[in-house]
Scaffold this motif. Structure first.
Motif, PDB file in Angstrom:
ATOM      1  N   ARG A   1       0.840  -1.208   0.000  1.00  0.00           N
ATOM      2  CA  ARG A   1       0.000   0.000   0.000  1.00  0.00           C
ATOM      3  C   ARG A   1       0.872   1.253   0.000  1.00  0.00           C
ATOM      4  NH1 ARG A   1      -4.394   1.874   4.569  1.00  0.00           N
ATOM      5  NH2 ARG A   1      -5.225   3.624   3.382  1.00  0.00           N
ATOM      6  N   PHE A   2       1.927   1.230   0.808  1.00  0.00           N
ATOM      7  CA  PHE A   2       2.880   2.340   0.857  1.00  0.00           C
ATOM      8  C   PHE A   2       3.476   2.560  -0.534  1.00  0.00           C
ATOM      9  CE2 PHE A   2       7.342   3.679   2.192  1.00  0.00           C
ATOM     10  CZ  PHE A   2       7.002   4.984   2.474  1.00  0.00           C
ATOM     11  N   GLU A   3       3.871   1.481  -1.173  1.00  0.00           N
ATOM     12  CA  GLU A   3       4.458   1.570  -2.512  1.00  0.00           C
ATOM     13  C   GLU A   3       3.474   2.168  -3.510  1.00  0.00           C
ATOM     14  OE1 GLU A   3       7.215  -1.205  -5.378  1.00  0.00           O
ATOM     15  OE2 GLU A   3       5.854  -2.203  -3.982  1.00  0.00           O
TER      16      GLU A   3
ATOM     17  N   ALA B   1       1.732   4.197   5.433  1.00  0.00           N
ATOM     18  CA  ALA B   1       1.307   3.655   4.151  1.00  0.00           C
ATOM     19  C   ALA B   1       0.117   4.407   3.579  1.00  0.00           C
ATOM     20  CB  ALA B   1       0.976   2.165   4.295  1.00  0.00           C
ATOM     21  N   GLU B   2      -0.830   4.777   4.412  1.00  0.00           N
ATOM     22  CA  GLU B   2      -2.070   5.425   3.978  1.00  0.00           C
ATOM     23  C   GLU B   2      -1.819   6.666   3.119  1.00  0.00           C
ATOM     24  OE1 GLU B   2      -6.105   7.035   6.197  1.00  0.00           O
ATOM     25  OE2 GLU B   2      -4.243   6.982   7.340  1.00  0.00           O
TER      26      GLU B   2
ATOM     27  N   VAL C   1       6.892   0.387   8.506  1.00  0.00           N
ATOM     28  CA  VAL C   1       5.879   0.936   7.611  1.00  0.00           C
ATOM     29  C   VAL C   1       4.533   0.643   8.265  1.00  0.00           C
ATOM     30  CG1 VAL C   1       4.848   0.907   5.307  1.00  0.00           C
ATOM     31  CG2 VAL C   1       7.320   0.616   5.579  1.00  0.00           C
ATOM     32  N   LEU C   2       3.913   1.693   8.779  1.00  0.00           N
ATOM     33  CA  LEU C   2       2.673   1.569   9.537  1.00  0.00           C
ATOM     34  C   LEU C   2       1.482   1.782   8.617  1.00  0.00           C
ATOM     35  CD1 LEU C   2       3.836   3.662  12.620  1.00  0.00           C
ATOM     36  CD2 LEU C   2       4.076   1.200  12.230  1.00  0.00           C
ATOM     37  N   PRO C   3       0.345   1.177   8.944  1.00  0.00           N
ATOM     38  CA  PRO C   3      -0.785   1.247   8.019  1.00  0.00           C
ATOM     39  C   PRO C   3      -1.422   2.622   7.877  1.00  0.00           C
ATOM     40  CG  PRO C   3      -1.401   0.088  10.021  1.00  0.00           C
ATOM     41  CD  PRO C   3       0.073   0.323  10.081  1.00  0.00           C
ATOM     42  N   ASP C   4      -1.499   3.392   8.977  1.00  0.00           N
ATOM     43  CA  ASP C   4      -2.252   4.644   8.910  1.00  0.00           C
ATOM     44  C   ASP C   4      -1.718   5.670   9.908  1.00  0.00           C
ATOM     45  OD1 ASP C   4      -3.330   3.823  11.432  1.00  0.00           O
ATOM     46  OD2 ASP C   4      -4.960   2.788  10.398  1.00  0.00           O
ATOM     47  N   LEU C   5      -2.268   6.858   9.833  1.00  0.00           N
ATOM     48  CA  LEU C   5      -1.820   7.962  10.674  1.00  0.00           C
ATOM     49  C   LEU C   5      -2.045   7.673  12.153  1.00  0.00           C
ATOM     50  CD1 LEU C   5      -0.480  10.701  10.407  1.00  0.00           C
ATOM     51  CD2 LEU C   5      -2.744  11.725  10.223  1.00  0.00           C
TER      52      LEU C   5
ATOM     53  N   GLY D   1       0.763   5.827  13.392  1.00  0.00           N
ATOM     54  CA  GLY D   1       1.915   6.720  13.498  1.00  0.00           C
ATOM     55  C   GLY D   1       1.869   7.546  14.773  1.00  0.00           C
ATOM     56  N   PHE D   2       0.690   8.079  15.090  1.00  0.00           N
ATOM     57  CA  PHE D   2       0.555   8.855  16.324  1.00  0.00           C
ATOM     58  C   PHE D   2       0.739   7.977  17.550  1.00  0.00           C
ATOM     59  CE2 PHE D   2      -2.025  12.200  13.928  1.00  0.00           C
ATOM     60  CZ  PHE D   2      -0.919  13.028  13.807  1.00  0.00           C
ATOM     61  N   ASP D   3       0.272   6.729  17.475  1.00  0.00           N
ATOM     62  CA  ASP D   3       0.505   5.795  18.586  1.00  0.00           C
ATOM     63  C   ASP D   3       1.997   5.573  18.777  1.00  0.00           C
ATOM     64  OD1 ASP D   3      -2.221   5.541  18.983  1.00  0.00           O
ATOM     65  OD2 ASP D   3      -2.371   3.587  17.964  1.00  0.00           O
ATOM     66  N   ARG D   4       2.727   5.431  17.677  1.00  0.00           N
ATOM     67  CA  ARG D   4       4.181   5.237  17.748  1.00  0.00           C
ATOM     68  C   ARG D   4       4.847   6.472  18.357  1.00  0.00           C
ATOM     69  NH1 ARG D   4       8.227   2.474  14.555  1.00  0.00           N
ATOM     70  NH2 ARG D   4       6.671   0.846  14.372  1.00  0.00           N
ATOM     71  N   LEU D   5       4.432   7.643  17.924  1.00  0.00           N
ATOM     72  CA  LEU D   5       5.004   8.877  18.467  1.00  0.00           C
ATOM     73  C   LEU D   5       4.705   9.021  19.955  1.00  0.00           C
ATOM     74  CD1 LEU D   5       4.288  11.473  15.654  1.00  0.00           C
ATOM     75  CD2 LEU D   5       6.501  10.520  16.315  1.00  0.00           C
ATOM     76  N   GLU D   6       3.475   8.714  20.342  1.00  0.00           N
ATOM     77  CA  GLU D   6       3.099   8.838  21.753  1.00  0.00           C
ATOM     78  C   GLU D   6       3.928   7.904  22.624  1.00  0.00           C
ATOM     79  OE1 GLU D   6      -0.967   9.027  24.332  1.00  0.00           O
ATOM     80  OE2 GLU D   6      -0.847   7.457  22.802  1.00  0.00           O
ATOM     81  N   ALA D   7       4.134   6.686  22.151  1.00  0.00           N
ATOM     82  CA  ALA D   7       4.889   5.703  22.925  1.00  0.00           C
ATOM     83  C   ALA D   7       6.344   6.106  23.089  1.00  0.00           C
ATOM     84  CB  ALA D   7       4.807   4.329  22.247  1.00  0.00           C
TER      85      ALA D   7
END
Length: 167
Positions: free
Chosen positions: A8-10, A80-81, A113-117, A120-126
């Motif tokens: 999907r990212f590609e 990816a989204e 490569v994460l599926p959606d925003l 991504g925010f979950d990754r940033l928060e952690a």
């Protein structure tokens, strides 16, 4: 992450006219070397067994960054989204190295490569306490402020992504 997420990212990157190559880590330095245009600057890559090619200056001066044709940085993760890259603003200079040269080569692990925003925010928060800041880069720089769409006016006119498949 699943191959479907990287796929999907590609597809999103194709729509943004950004090239993507999937490579094993053992081949990454060679692939980076094949897509850079000298002079090239970069930051150290945080992936085991992956290093910048010898032709990439990894402790660049401001002058080196200003005159570089290519900047090579890791992406902390990708979304990816949207076909977006999360570029961390580290003391090594990831952010300016990803913005000032005409070509940006981003290296990201397939597992990042994460599926959606939201992911991504979950990754940033952690990991928020560990980060200075993160910018999201989506495709090549573009503006239509003065009429027709023009690429590369305030950032790279060309972006390439190397996905490390075995990280």
């Amino acid at each position: 992450m699943t191959t479907d997420t990287v796929g999907r990212f590609e597809r999103e990157l194709e729509d943004l006219e950004v090239g993507l190559e999937r490579v094993p880590a053992a081949d990454a330095s060679e692939r980076i070397a094949s897509v850079i245009e000298a002079p090239a600057v970069g930051t150290p890559l945080p992936f085991d067994g992956v290093s910048q090619p010898d032709s990439v200056t990894t402790e660049p001066t401001n002058g080196d960054v200003a005159s570089a044709r290519t900047g090579v940085t890791p992406a902390t993760f990708a979304i990816a989204e949207y076909g977006s890259l999360a570029i961390e603003s580290r003391p090594a200079g990831d952010e300016p190295i990803s913005v000032y040269p005409d070509r940006h080569v981003a290296v990201v692990a397939a597992s990042d490569v994460l599926p959606d925003l939201e992911a991504g925010f979950d990754r940033l928060e952690a990991q928020f306490a560990e980060r200075n800041s993160v910018v999201f880069a989506t495709g090549r720089s573009a503006t239509a402020d003065m009429g027709d769409l023009v690429h590369g006016v305030h950032g790279p006119g060309e972006v390439r992504v190397i996905v490390l498949e075995d990280r």
